[in-house]
Design a protein around this motif. Sequence first.
Motif: not given
Length: 295
Positions: A90-112
């Motif tokens: 989860i920590s690795a995936a979180t860092q991966w997401v941060k690198e892609r979204v940058g300052d825009r943040g994450l619009w949607g999180l779908v826990n499926n």
Amino acid sequence: MWLYAAALVGLCYLLRWYREKQVVSHLRDKYVFITGCDSGFGHLLARQLDLRGLRVLAACLTEKGAQQLRAQTSDRLETVILDVTKTESISAATQWVKERVGDRGLWGLVNNAGISIPTAPNEWLTKHDFMKILDVNLLGLLEVTLSLLSLVRKARGRVVNVSSVVGRVSLLGGGYCISKYGVEAFSDSLRRELSYFGVKVALIEPGFFKTNVTSPEKISRAIQEAWDRVSPEVKDIYGEKFLASGFPGTLIGILELSEGKNQGRLGGTAVKRLPSAQGVIPALWDRAPHQALLL
């Protein structure tokens, strides 16, 4: 007087309809992170959002699942391997997401991401059987959400948690129904906390669609395996007739009765007719999404 009352009610419904039809702008610039994209609803949702031009970040448990998804989508969609039961993953995936979204943040999180077995009458199961499901369906969902919450808050975005109809009424023993009740409770409390920051939290509650989670064959096999492990004393109490009854009125009985009646299919041209993916999409782009949607 009655005419005025009817006009007022009609106006309220009209305003509600208009409000629900308003959608968020600039969707093509927004990132959505989805867990459990190897198959089922997660796989379907990732494909549908990609077709609509959103920037999809799809988490798969296996590289095989990730490859299959990439082969069916555009170059915009990106995949990452994620095991929601492991903090380091989860920590690795979180860092991966941060690198892609940058300052825009994450619009949607779908826990499926979710599993439904082992399942059986409660007395046939062990604590480990319960924890295996809770680790994925509830505790994994909690940790993923908490890890990505700051990015969702930055975008004033959406958290969409996939629960189930059995998050309202428990139809079989084991951890699945318990986990979905927990998802409902967590989502309700999270919604109240995050409304202050402009973040919306929605619940999707699918019924009995044909996925790996609701496979009667897999559930029946899990019940048989649990039966084979129980002590002779428990077998004497329940008896073979109980095992052979098919548990009428419970989840497995309902699934067997509905076999062949539900026309939802994963794959081929019928994919677009699955309402669960259609239910998640408004939760991501309606300006005023429903708090919970039962499908």
